[in-house]
Scaffold this active site. Structure first.
Site, PDB file in Angstrom:
ATOM      1  N   GLU A   1       0.787  -1.242   0.000  1.00 58.70           N
ATOM      2  CA  GLU A   1       0.000   0.000   0.000  1.00 58.70           C
ATOM      3  C   GLU A   1       0.822   1.297   0.000  1.00 58.70           C
ATOM      4  O   GLU A   1       0.652   2.151   0.867  1.00 58.70           O
ATOM      5  CB  GLU A   1      -0.967  -0.009   1.196  1.00 58.70           C
ATOM      6  CG  GLU A   1      -1.879  -1.226   1.208  1.00 58.70           C
ATOM      7  CD  GLU A   1      -2.875  -1.245   2.364  1.00 58.70           C
ATOM      8  OE1 GLU A   1      -2.736  -0.445   3.301  1.00 58.70           O
ATOM      9  OE2 GLU A   1      -3.791  -2.091   2.330  1.00 58.70           O
TER      10      GLU A   1
ATOM     11  N   GLU B   1      -6.394 -10.722  -1.514  1.00 56.29           N
ATOM     12  CA  GLU B   1      -7.210 -10.495  -0.305  1.00 56.29           C
ATOM     13  C   GLU B   1      -8.682 -10.380  -0.695  1.00 56.29           C
ATOM     14  O   GLU B   1      -9.376  -9.441  -0.303  1.00 56.29           O
ATOM     15  CB  GLU B   1      -6.756  -9.217   0.418  1.00 56.29           C
ATOM     16  CG  GLU B   1      -5.273  -9.212   0.766  1.00 56.29           C
ATOM     17  CD  GLU B   1      -4.824  -8.020   1.599  1.00 56.29           C
ATOM     18  OE1 GLU B   1      -5.665  -7.298   2.144  1.00 56.29           O
ATOM     19  OE2 GLU B   1      -3.595  -7.811   1.687  1.00 56.29           O
TER      20      GLU B   1
HETATM   21  C1  XIL Z   1      -6.510  -6.384   8.190  1.00 55.79           C
HETATM   22  C2  XIL Z   1      -6.862  -7.573   9.070  1.00 55.79           C
HETATM   23  O1  XIL Z   1      -7.769  -8.399   8.365  1.00 55.79           O
HETATM   24  C3  XIL Z   1      -7.452  -7.119  10.372  1.00 55.79           C
HETATM   25  O2  XIL Z   1      -7.630  -8.213  11.258  1.00 55.79           O
HETATM   26  C4  XIL Z   1      -6.558  -6.058  11.040  1.00 55.79           C
HETATM   27  O3  XIL Z   1      -7.186  -5.564  12.190  1.00 55.79           O
HETATM   28  C5  XIL Z   1      -6.270  -4.934  10.075  1.00 55.79           C
HETATM   29  O4  XIL Z   1      -5.699  -5.460   8.881  1.00 55.79           O
HETATM   30  N1  XIL Z   1      -5.069  -4.711   3.572  1.00 55.79           N
HETATM   31  C6  XIL Z   1      -4.096  -5.554   4.030  1.00 55.79           C
HETATM   32  C7  XIL Z   1      -4.383  -6.416   5.197  1.00 55.79           C
HETATM   33  O5  XIL Z   1      -3.034  -5.669   3.398  1.00 55.79           O
HETATM   34  O6  XIL Z   1      -3.244  -6.646   5.977  1.00 55.79           O
HETATM   35  C8  XIL Z   1      -5.494  -5.873   6.062  1.00 55.79           C
HETATM   36  O7  XIL Z   1      -5.794  -6.842   7.061  1.00 55.79           O
HETATM   37  C9  XIL Z   1      -6.691  -5.557   5.205  1.00 55.79           C
HETATM   38  C10 XIL Z   1      -6.353  -4.497   4.184  1.00 55.79           C
END
Ligand code: XIL
Length: 361
Positions: free
Chosen positions: A143, A248
């Protein structure tokens, strides 16, 4: 159909000649007592690749300057090895879930560029080095781009400068020369952000950065992004000669509580009933709409299977999805293929149908 019964096809088999199928997992799945958790059976049956939802993030694995917390990560990697899975590391360099001390000296003053580079290198060598040969692919930088395509003004960028990405990839490659190394980001279907990421990755390639793939997170809505934007995103990054992964995937069915894509809504946010319409279950029409949305997305993935190496869901069942607590706490979302209690949903059937070449409606 019960998802763990022999009749339910395993997702990894349905897509076996196309791409790997994965899920994000957490500590509750990999502890010794996790056998009682129905999600563990789903993970073992349906997925051939895993990503750690939180336990390899800096704050978890390296909470204080002198302490690494490798216990959960060791168990995660052992679980993946034992189950013959392609194991992902997530994530080495990010602006979130990274303690403030990382960017400060022992007096709380901002670190110099040289000191932060040293700290980044030490962290990457300790973590990626420990799992060398077992973690097969790393989200090296997560990111780094804003929605308008400019570079995110993270502490990494502010202190090191924009070569922080090049350095992170170089350190990761030194720490584990055989690992695949990815740039991972969300909302790359947003055209200005996609253009910014494309420029960034081209620059990294021109500098000789050892980047091997792009992670498209895929935190989607019912109506965004349009499928043609998803196709454009795949074609755009595949043209760089890199592996493309959906890293994701989930689809929120709830109304937005904010127009900020990037927002974390604070604890003072007042949750109105219209933000949380399905607390007592999801109506059939909404289930069906989600199934059609997933059919559309997987039709695109199958059409572009030569560009895609992996599709990973962000969670296992609706019960453990982060969307129940983000961007607002205490909602009831239904973003995945398995429901609370682990049964398959119509969206599961839709994805299987697409994988078998059956038109889904
Ligand atoms: C999220 C997790 O799912 C949560 O449990 C945590 O509280 C915050 O992070 N992008 C990403 C992930 O790359 O690491 C994130 O995961 C969601 C958005």
């Amino acid at each position: 159909m019960n998802s763990t019964s022999p009749q339910a096809p395993a997702l990894k088999d349905v897509f076996k000649n196309r791409f790997l199928i994965g899920a994000a997992v957490n500590e509750s799945h990999i502890t010794e007592s996790a056998g009682a958790n129905c999600e563990v059976a789903l993970i073992q049956r349906h997925f051939n690749t895993i990503t750690p939802e939180n336990l390899l993030k800096w704050e978890s694995v390296h909470p204080t300057p002198d302490r690494y917390n490798f216990g959960p990560a060791d168990r995660y990697v052992d679980f993946g090895v034992k189950n013959g899975m392609f194991i992902i590391g997530h994530t080495l360099v990010w602006h979130r879930q990274t303690p403030a001390w990382v960017f400060q000296d022992e007096h709380g003053a901002p670190l110099s560029r040289a000191a932060l580079l040293q700290r980044m290198r030490d962290h990457i060598f300790a973590v990626a080095g420990r799992y060398k040969g077992r973690i097969a692919g790393w989200d090296v930088v997560n990111e780094a781009i804003n929605e308008d395509g400019t570079m995110r003004q993270s502490p990494w960028l502010k202190i090191i400068g924009d070569d922080f990405l090049l350095k992170a990839f170089q350190f990761a490659h030194e720490a584990d020369p055989d690992a695949q190394l990815y740039y991972n980001d969300f909302a790359l279907d947003n055209a200005p952000k996609r253009a910014g990421a494309l420029a960034l990755v081209k620059k990294l390639q021109a500098q000789g950065a050892p980047i091997t793939g792009i992670g498209l997170q895929g935190h989607h809505w019912m109506t965004w992004p349009a499928l043609k934007e998803v196709e454009t995103t795949l074609d755009t990054f595949a043209a760089l000669g890199l592996k493309i992964m959906i890293t994701e995937l989930d689809v929120t069915v709830l109304p937005p509580v904010t127009t900020e894509l990037d927002a974390e809504v604070g604890p003072d946010f007042k949750l109105l009933p219209e933000h949380d319409p399905y607390t007592k279950g999801m109506p059939d029409a909404a289930q069906q709409a989600l199934a059609e949305r997933y059919a559309g997305l997987f039709s695109v993935f199958v059409k572009h299977q030569d560009q895609i190496t992996r599709v990973t869901f962000w969670g296992v069942t609706d019960a453990n999805s982060w969307l129940n607590y983000w961007p607002a706490h205490g909602r009831t979302d239904y973003p995945l293929l398995f429901g609370r209690g682990c049964a398959t949903k119509p969206a599961f059937d839709a994805v299987v149908a697409v994988g078998r070449g059956i038109h889904y409606k």
